[in-house]
Write a protein that holds these residues in place. Structure first.
Motif, PDB file in Angstrom:
ATOM      1  N   LYS A 155       0.765  -1.166   0.044  1.00  0.00           N
ATOM      2  CA  LYS A 155      -0.048  -0.198  -0.035  1.00  0.00           C
ATOM      3  C   LYS A 155       0.749   1.255  -0.048  1.00  0.00           C
ATOM      4  N   HIS A 156       2.101   1.184   0.011  1.00  0.00           N
ATOM      5  CA  HIS A 156       2.875   2.314  -0.064  1.00  0.00           C
ATOM      6  C   HIS A 156       3.503   2.614  -1.442  1.00  0.00           C
ATOM      7  N   PHE A 157       3.878   3.914  -1.811  1.00  0.00           N
ATOM      8  CA  PHE A 157       4.217   4.248  -3.128  1.00  0.00           C
ATOM      9  C   PHE A 157       5.500   3.578  -3.706  1.00  0.00           C
ATOM     10  N   ALA A 158       5.914   3.964  -4.699  1.00  0.00           N
ATOM     11  CA  ALA A 158       6.964   3.454  -5.342  1.00  0.00           C
ATOM     12  C   ALA A 158       8.352   4.281  -4.757  1.00  0.00           C
ATOM     13  N   ASP A 159       8.069   5.435  -4.597  1.00  0.00           N
ATOM     14  CA  ASP A 159       9.126   6.342  -4.131  1.00  0.00           C
ATOM     15  C   ASP A 159       9.311   6.156  -2.577  1.00  0.00           C
ATOM     16  N   GLN A 160       8.426   5.428  -1.972  1.00  0.00           N
ATOM     17  CA  GLN A 160       8.654   5.293  -0.619  1.00  0.00           C
ATOM     18  C   GLN A 160       9.578   3.911  -0.351  1.00  0.00           C
ATOM     19  N   HIS A 161       9.848   3.369  -1.518  1.00  0.00           N
ATOM     20  CA  HIS A 161      10.852   2.065  -1.604  1.00  0.00           C
ATOM     21  C   HIS A 161      12.337   2.515  -1.767  1.00  0.00           C
ATOM     22  N   SER A 162      13.154   1.812  -1.276  1.00  0.00           N
ATOM     23  CA  SER A 162      14.518   1.938  -1.750  1.00  0.00           C
ATOM     24  C   SER A 162      15.002   1.348  -3.032  1.00  0.00           C
ATOM     25  N   PRO A 163      15.817   2.284  -3.630  1.00  0.00           N
ATOM     26  CA  PRO A 163      16.319   1.722  -5.037  1.00  0.00           C
ATOM     27  C   PRO A 163      17.430   0.727  -4.860  1.00  0.00           C
ATOM     28  N   ALA A 164      17.654   0.371  -3.565  1.00  0.00           N
ATOM     29  CA  ALA A 164      18.579  -0.968  -3.530  1.00  0.00           C
ATOM     30  C   ALA A 164      17.975  -2.044  -3.932  1.00  0.00           C
ATOM     31  N   PRO A 165      18.800  -2.866  -4.259  1.00  0.00           N
ATOM     32  CA  PRO A 165      18.390  -4.376  -4.872  1.00  0.00           C
ATOM     33  C   PRO A 165      17.397  -4.993  -4.209  1.00  0.00           C
ATOM     34  N   GLY A 166      16.476  -5.418  -4.511  1.00  0.00           N
ATOM     35  CA  GLY A 166      15.358  -5.891  -4.068  1.00  0.00           C
ATOM     36  C   GLY A 166      14.037  -5.041  -3.780  1.00  0.00           C
ATOM     37  N   PHE A 167      14.491  -3.542  -4.016  1.00  0.00           N
ATOM     38  CA  PHE A 167      13.423  -2.387  -3.580  1.00  0.00           C
ATOM     39  C   PHE A 167      12.754  -2.669  -2.324  1.00  0.00           C
ATOM     40  N   PRO A 168      13.238  -2.830  -1.160  1.00  0.00           N
ATOM     41  CA  PRO A 168      12.591  -3.092   0.252  1.00  0.00           C
ATOM     42  C   PRO A 168      11.773  -1.595   0.492  1.00  0.00           C
ATOM     43  N   CYS A 169      10.898  -1.707   1.226  1.00  0.00           N
ATOM     44  CA  CYS A 169       9.958  -0.780   1.603  1.00  0.00           C
ATOM     45  C   CYS A 169      10.798   0.226   2.737  1.00  0.00           C
ATOM     46  N   GLU A 170      10.686   1.352   2.691  1.00  0.00           N
ATOM     47  CA  GLU A 170      11.256   2.160   3.657  1.00  0.00           C
ATOM     48  C   GLU A 170      10.314   2.799   4.881  1.00  0.00           C
ATOM     49  N   THR A 171       9.247   2.315   4.785  1.00  0.00           N
ATOM     50  CA  THR A 171       8.040   2.758   5.724  1.00  0.00           C
ATOM     51  C   THR A 171       7.486   1.587   6.516  1.00  0.00           C
ATOM     52  N   CYS A 172       7.399   0.430   5.963  1.00  0.00           N
ATOM     53  CA  CYS A 172       6.808  -0.811   6.749  1.00  0.00           C
ATOM     54  C   CYS A 172       8.122  -1.842   6.682  1.00  0.00           C
ATOM     55  N   SER A 173       7.964  -2.836   7.539  1.00  0.00           N
ATOM     56  CA  SER A 173       8.924  -3.978   7.758  1.00  0.00           C
ATOM     57  C   SER A 173       8.157  -5.056   7.232  1.00  0.00           C
ATOM     58  N   LYS A 174       7.011  -5.209   6.673  1.00  0.00           N
ATOM     59  CA  LYS A 174       6.519  -6.414   6.273  1.00  0.00           C
ATOM     60  C   LYS A 174       6.680  -6.849   4.764  1.00  0.00           C
ATOM     61  N   CYS A 175       6.945  -5.658   4.237  1.00  0.00           N
ATOM     62  CA  CYS A 175       7.321  -5.732   2.827  1.00  0.00           C
ATOM     63  C   CYS A 175       8.483  -6.521   2.437  1.00  0.00           C
ATOM     64  N   SER A 176       8.483  -7.395   1.322  1.00  0.00           N
ATOM     65  CA  SER A 176       9.607  -7.937   1.137  1.00  0.00           C
ATOM     66  C   SER A 176      10.285  -7.406  -0.172  1.00  0.00           C
ATOM     67  N   GLY A 177       9.539  -6.547  -0.660  1.00  0.00           N
ATOM     68  CA  GLY A 177      10.282  -5.716  -2.004  1.00  0.00           C
ATOM     69  C   GLY A 177       9.088  -5.345  -2.683  1.00  0.00           C
ATOM     70  N   PHE A 178       9.483  -4.343  -3.762  1.00  0.00           N
ATOM     71  CA  PHE A 178       8.140  -3.516  -4.433  1.00  0.00           C
ATOM     72  C   PHE A 178       7.723  -4.605  -5.321  1.00  0.00           C
ATOM     73  N   HIS A 179       6.296  -4.652  -5.245  1.00  0.00           N
ATOM     74  CA  HIS A 179       5.543  -5.739  -6.269  1.00  0.00           C
ATOM     75  C   HIS A 179       4.173  -5.062  -6.425  1.00  0.00           C
ATOM     76  N   SER A 180       4.022  -4.624  -7.683  1.00  0.00           N
ATOM     77  CA  SER A 180       2.623  -3.903  -8.005  1.00  0.00           C
ATOM     78  C   SER A 180       1.766  -4.403  -8.932  1.00  0.00           C
ATOM     79  N   CYS A 181       0.647  -4.564  -8.644  1.00  0.00           N
ATOM     80  CA  CYS A 181      -0.733  -5.101  -9.752  1.00  0.00           C
ATOM     81  C   CYS A 181      -0.991  -4.031 -10.759  1.00  0.00           C
ATOM     82  N   PHE A 182      -0.275  -2.840 -10.626  1.00  0.00           N
ATOM     83  CA  PHE A 182      -0.769  -1.994 -11.559  1.00  0.00           C
ATOM     84  C   PHE A 182      -0.932  -2.392 -13.071  1.00  0.00           C
TER      85      PHE A 182
END
Length: 299
Positions: free
Chosen positions: A127-154
């Motif tokens: 539920k967090h935006f793409a710019d709230q994720h780190s550009p580091a490999p895996g693209f982890p979320c910088e806002t929550c700890s439950k996200c394993s990496g950016f994954h969008s169904c858009f």
């Protein structure tokens, strides 16, 4: 209304500056090269750029280049493609080819395109935006700890979700081997996959794969085959197999109907469909009269 006036030669100076900016990009560090430095830069960079250009696209699982990346195309790290390393003296042999970001302290290791929802960034499944994720490999979320990496169904305009697409970096030879167009060699920096004006449009809206422009007259006048779009086949008329089958069942009436289905060169859409409608009514009326014939003989 205020009118702007330019001194003689000012327009030519502006054109020269734009040409300079397209060639040099941000390699001058914000300080314009002297004429001597500019000439040395072109002698060193242009042969490399013309020979080792990298084509970058955002590709769907069907093989369509949904987005052809250009100098101003933003990366997942929010920096633009022109801010990444795009010139290589020797193309790396490793695949995929990495195009790292050159901005200081940016963790982006390679350009990765992410679409926008209008003008807004898309959301991850967390539920967090793409710019709230780190550009580091895996693209982890910088806002929550439950996200394993950016994954969008858009969903992209091609009908496929974002996670099914991939950012592809390839050479001219690799694109030609796939039958994909490469356009013309240009000296400008960070051209990526752009080969023409219409290549700025999304893949499903493009008139052709390359974006160079309208297809050639030879392509437009080519005969319609069974692999072409349904609309093209409909305007081409019925196939010979369908015509032969109807000829066996209906005789001469079906032959006349088949001829009436052929579109005349001077007809517009409304006249063509109206003529088909009237021909079908005539055929149905003839079939009814034929069905009443034997009954009237018995009486």
């Amino acid at each position: 209304m205020e009118r702007l006036t330019l001194q003689p030669g000012a327009a030519a100076a502006i054109d020269e500056y734009l040409e300079y900016r397209r060639i040099v990009g941000e390699d001058d560090g914000g300080k314009l090269f002297t004429p001597e430095e500019y000439e040395q830069y072109k002698k060193r960079v242009l042969p490399i750029r013309l020979q080792n250009r990298l084509y970058v696209s955002w590709r769907s699982p069907t093989g369509m280049d949904c987005k052809l990346v250009g100098p101003e195309t933003p990366c997942f790290c929010t920096h633009r493609y022109k801010q990444h390393k795009t010139d290589f003296e020797v193309i790396p042999k490793e695949r995929p080819i990495s195009v790292p970001c050159k901005v200081s302290r940016c963790l982006c290791r390679s350009f990765n395109f992410v679409p926008l929802n209008g003008t807004q960034p898309i959301r991850c499944r967390c539920k967090h935006f793409a710019d709230q994720h780190s550009p580091a490999p895996g693209f982890p979320c910088e806002t929550c700890s439950k996200c394993s990496g950016f994954h969008s169904c858009f969903t992209c305009g091609c009908g496929q979700p974002t996670y099914a697409h991939e950012t592809v970096v390839e050479t001219k030879e690799e694109r030609l081997a796939q039958g994909k167009p490469v356009g013309q060699d240009v000296p400008y920096a960070a051209m990526g996959g752009l080969t023409g004006f219409s290549s700025l449009a999304e893949g499903y809206m493009r008139l052709d794969d390359s974006g160079i422009g309208a297809p050639s007259a030879e392509f437009l006048n080519a005969p319609v085959t069974s692999t072409d779009h349904l609309f093209l086949r409909a305007f081409e008329g019925p196939s010979s197999s369908i015509g032969a089958q109807s000829q066996l069942t209906d005789g001469g009436a079906s032959t006349a109907m088949q001829v009436s289905r052929l579109r005349r060169p001077e007809e517009d859409d409304m006249a063509y469909f109206e003529r088909q409608y009237q021909a079908r009514l005539k055929q149905e009326k003839a079939a009814k009269q034929k069905g009443k014939g034997p009954a009237s003989l018995k009486n």
